[in-house]
Scaffold this active site. Structure first.
Site, PDB file in Angstrom:
ATOM      1  N   GLU A 127      73.953  70.839  23.907  1.00  0.00           N
ATOM      2  CA  GLU A 127      73.483  72.129  24.451  1.00  0.00           C
ATOM      3  C   GLU A 127      73.467  72.201  25.965  1.00  0.00           C
ATOM      4  OE1 GLU A 127      69.714  72.817  22.498  1.00  0.00           O
ATOM      5  OE2 GLU A 127      70.629  72.736  20.513  1.00  0.00           O
ATOM      6  N   ASN A 169      78.040  68.763  21.402  1.00  0.00           N
ATOM      7  CA  ASN A 169      77.413  69.555  20.343  1.00  0.00           C
ATOM      8  C   ASN A 169      76.675  70.758  20.941  1.00  0.00           C
ATOM      9  OD1 ASN A 169      76.620  69.608  17.448  1.00  0.00           O
ATOM     10  ND2 ASN A 169      74.533  69.270  18.218  1.00  0.00           N
ATOM     11  N   HIS A 206      73.954  77.594  13.496  1.00  0.00           N
ATOM     12  CA  HIS A 206      72.694  78.187  13.014  1.00  0.00           C
ATOM     13  C   HIS A 206      72.919  79.698  12.937  1.00  0.00           C
ATOM     14  CE1 HIS A 206      70.411  74.491  13.402  1.00  0.00           C
ATOM     15  NE2 HIS A 206      70.890  74.315  14.620  1.00  0.00           N
ATOM     16  N   GLU A 235      74.900  71.356  12.165  1.00  0.00           N
ATOM     17  CA  GLU A 235      73.496  71.729  11.904  1.00  0.00           C
ATOM     18  C   GLU A 235      73.427  73.019  11.103  1.00  0.00           C
ATOM     19  OE1 GLU A 235      71.168  71.761  15.531  1.00  0.00           O
ATOM     20  OE2 GLU A 235      72.177  69.997  16.308  1.00  0.00           O
ATOM     21  N   ASP A 237      72.743  76.075   9.018  1.00  0.00           N
ATOM     22  CA  ASP A 237      71.773  76.788   8.186  1.00  0.00           C
ATOM     23  C   ASP A 237      72.026  78.279   8.366  1.00  0.00           C
ATOM     24  OD1 ASP A 237      70.518  77.118  10.710  1.00  0.00           O
ATOM     25  OD2 ASP A 237      68.838  75.827  10.199  1.00  0.00           O
TER      26      ASP A 237
HETATM   27  O1  G3I Z   1      55.710  65.210  14.957  1.00  0.00           O
HETATM   28  C1  G3I Z   1      54.871  66.093  15.705  1.00  0.00           C
HETATM   29  C2  G3I Z   1      53.499  66.142  15.126  1.00  0.00           C
HETATM   30  O2  G3I Z   1      52.910  64.872  15.244  1.00  0.00           O
HETATM   31  C3  G3I Z   1      52.683  67.199  15.863  1.00  0.00           C
HETATM   32  O3  G3I Z   1      51.421  67.317  15.282  1.00  0.00           O
HETATM   33  C4  G3I Z   1      53.394  68.537  15.831  1.00  0.00           C
HETATM   34  C5  G3I Z   1      52.638  69.608  16.618  1.00  0.00           C
HETATM   35  O4  G3I Z   1      53.521  70.473  17.280  1.00  0.00           O
HETATM   36  O5  G3I Z   1      54.657  68.383  16.390  1.00  0.00           O
HETATM   37  C6  G3I Z   1      55.491  67.474  15.687  1.00  0.00           C
HETATM   38  O6  G3I Z   1      56.738  67.387  16.343  1.00  0.00           O
HETATM   39  C7  G3I Z   1      57.587  68.488  16.139  1.00  0.00           C
HETATM   40  C8  G3I Z   1      58.887  67.971  15.543  1.00  0.00           C
HETATM   41  O7  G3I Z   1      59.813  69.019  15.434  1.00  0.00           O
HETATM   42  C9  G3I Z   1      58.696  67.350  14.164  1.00  0.00           C
HETATM   43  O8  G3I Z   1      58.261  68.328  13.256  1.00  0.00           O
HETATM   44  C10 G3I Z   1      57.846  69.150  17.465  1.00  0.00           C
HETATM   45  O9  G3I Z   1      56.661  69.760  17.946  1.00  0.00           O
HETATM   46  C11 G3I Z   1      58.926  70.187  17.322  1.00  0.00           C
HETATM   47  O10 G3I Z   1      59.278  70.647  18.631  1.00  0.00           O
HETATM   48  C12 G3I Z   1      60.143  69.576  16.686  1.00  0.00           C
HETATM   49  O11 G3I Z   1      61.091  70.597  16.484  1.00  0.00           O
HETATM   50  C13 G3I Z   1      62.419  70.156  16.351  1.00  0.00           C
HETATM   51  C14 G3I Z   1      63.283  70.859  17.385  1.00  0.00           C
HETATM   52  O12 G3I Z   1      64.640  70.477  17.192  1.00  0.00           O
HETATM   53  C15 G3I Z   1      62.863  70.503  18.789  1.00  0.00           C
HETATM   54  O13 G3I Z   1      63.791  70.926  19.720  1.00  0.00           O
HETATM   55  C16 G3I Z   1      62.901  70.487  14.954  1.00  0.00           C
HETATM   56  O14 G3I Z   1      62.199  69.682  14.003  1.00  0.00           O
HETATM   57  C17 G3I Z   1      64.398  70.209  14.827  1.00  0.00           C
HETATM   58  O15 G3I Z   1      64.880  70.712  13.601  1.00  0.00           O
HETATM   59  C18 G3I Z   1      65.137  70.918  15.953  1.00  0.00           C
HETATM   60  O16 G3I Z   1      66.502  70.600  15.851  1.00  0.00           O
HETATM   61  C19 G3I Z   1      67.353  71.216  16.811  1.00  0.00           C
HETATM   62  C20 G3I Z   1      68.446  70.221  17.153  1.00  0.00           C
HETATM   63  O17 G3I Z   1      67.898  68.996  17.581  1.00  0.00           O
HETATM   64  C21 G3I Z   1      69.385  70.778  18.219  1.00  0.00           C
HETATM   65  N1  G3I Z   1      69.895  72.088  17.830  1.00  0.00           N
HETATM   66  C22 G3I Z   1      68.906  73.075  17.403  1.00  0.00           C
HETATM   67  C23 G3I Z   1      68.028  72.511  16.296  1.00  0.00           C
HETATM   68  C24 G3I Z   1      67.047  73.544  15.789  1.00  0.00           C
HETATM   69  O18 G3I Z   1      66.157  73.944  16.776  1.00  0.00           O
END
Ligand code: G3I
Length: 305
Positions: A127, A169, A206, A235, A237
């Site tokens: 990105e 990516n 996405h 990715e 969806d």
């Molecule tokens: O694990 C912590 C947890 O301990 C905490 O209590 C909670 C509170 O916010 O956060 C949890 O972490 C989160 C993590 O996902 C696991 O669930 C983060 O806040 C959250 O920001 C994170 O989001 C991820 C996101 O990337 C961050 O940029 C998504 O799961 C993940 O699917 C998403 O994936 C991205 C790709 O890497 C890049 N392309 C876009 C894609 C979708 O956004």
């Protein structure tokens, strides 16, 4: 084939999913993931904040959990992601200039070396391009560290793990007419011309009703492939439900099948309830683990190839 991985393998392709380490203890989740998919991406566990929470103190615990689960079950792994403007650890967010450049190089080297020989493809840079009409790079601390930071990351990754395919990516590079797509295309063409090591482009893909599967999606895949790189849908969806969603999944699958260098498709999660889209239903299995119409559409399309 009666599973996505078997059906994709008939044409030499893979079918993958993102995995969250803390869900592997959910037996419904792990059973579906193991049965259907043969390429695994860590949804968050190999990112910069996860792997280097303090500078030069690396933590591979959760990344290794996913890698080991995948390898023990005979699957390949896509590494995600070595360098990204987002999900940097706090210490890195506060860095700039040559200090940041050195820290980025060290991060890429240490992480790619830890996983050396075990990764099918790395998302080396994620990105880096801007949304909108500019076709240029996204502003970030990495971009401000020097506009050659992307090729530096790719050269560093190649040196650390020569066997891994190295990918750029991004999202919103699915529509060939989009300025962002053209900007990434020009970068990849330039890298190929100058011998910067790049092997693949990842289209995150996405999609949602505001940003549906573009009619020229196959043109985009073909155009990148014609530069001499593999294309992977990394990715996938698609927000929606029922037959409309199934038709969109069919279009994406068919477009990949139609291009020899489109080597595989990864969906961004197993069940709808595992998706990063909190209230959405964008995946191939419902919250109970039942196959959706979209699943059948993808499977039938793969089997017809
Ligand atoms: O694990 C912590 C947890 O301990 C905490 O209590 C909670 C509170 O916010 O956060 C949890 O972490 C989160 C993590 O996902 C696991 O669930 C983060 O806040 C959250 O920001 C994170 O989001 C991820 C996101 O990337 C961050 O940029 C998504 O799961 C993940 O699917 C998403 O994936 C991205 C790709 O890497 C890049 N392309 C876009 C894609 C979708 O956004």
């Amino acid at each position: 084939g009666s599973t996505l991985q078997e059906a994709a393998a008939q044409s030499g392709r893979y079918f993958g999913t993102a995995i969250a380490a803390n869900r592997l203890s959910d037996s419904t989740y792990a059973t579906i993931a193991n049965r259907e998919f043969n390429m695994i991406t860590a949804e968050n566990e190999m990112k910069m904040d996860a792997t280097e929470p303090n500078q030069n103190q690396f933590n591979f615990t959760n990344g290794d959990r996913i890698l080991n689960w995948a390898l023990q079950n005979g699957k390949q792994v896509r590494g995600h992601a070595l360098a990204w403007y987002s999900q940097q650890p706090g210490w890195m967010q506060r860095m700039e200039g040559s200090t940041l450049r050195s820290a980025m190089i060290n991060h890429v080297t240490q992480v790619a070396t830890h996983y050396k020989g075990k990764i099918y493809a790395w998302d080396v840079v994620n990105e880096a391009f801007a949304d909108g009409s500019s076709g240029g790079r996204r502003d970030s601390n990495l971009e401000r560290s020097g506009s050659d930071w992307i090729e530096v990351a790719f050269r560093t990754a190649r040196a650390a793990d020569p066997a891994a395919k190295l990918c750029y990516n991004d999202y919103n590079i699915d529509d060939w007419s989009h300025a962002k797509t053209q900007g990434v295309y020009r970068m990849v063409r330039d890298f190929k011309q100058r011998g910067v090591p790049i092997d693949c482009v990842g289209l995150q893909s996405h999609f949602n009703p505001q940003s549906p599967v573009p009619g020229n999606y196959q043109t985009t895949i073909e155009s990148f492939a014609a530069l001499g790189v593999d294309v992977q849908i990394t990715e996938l969806d698609i927000e929606g439900s029922g037959s409309a969603q199934a038709e969109s999944y069919r279009k994406v699958t068919q477009a990949c099948l139609n291009v020899a260098r489109c080597t595989g498709i990864t969906v961004w999660g197993v069940r709808d309830t595992d998706s990063w889209r909190a209230s959405g239903t964008p995946l191939l299995f419902d919250g109970n683990g039942n196959k959706k119409a979209a699943y059948t559409s993808v499977l039938n399309t793969l089997n017809a190839a």
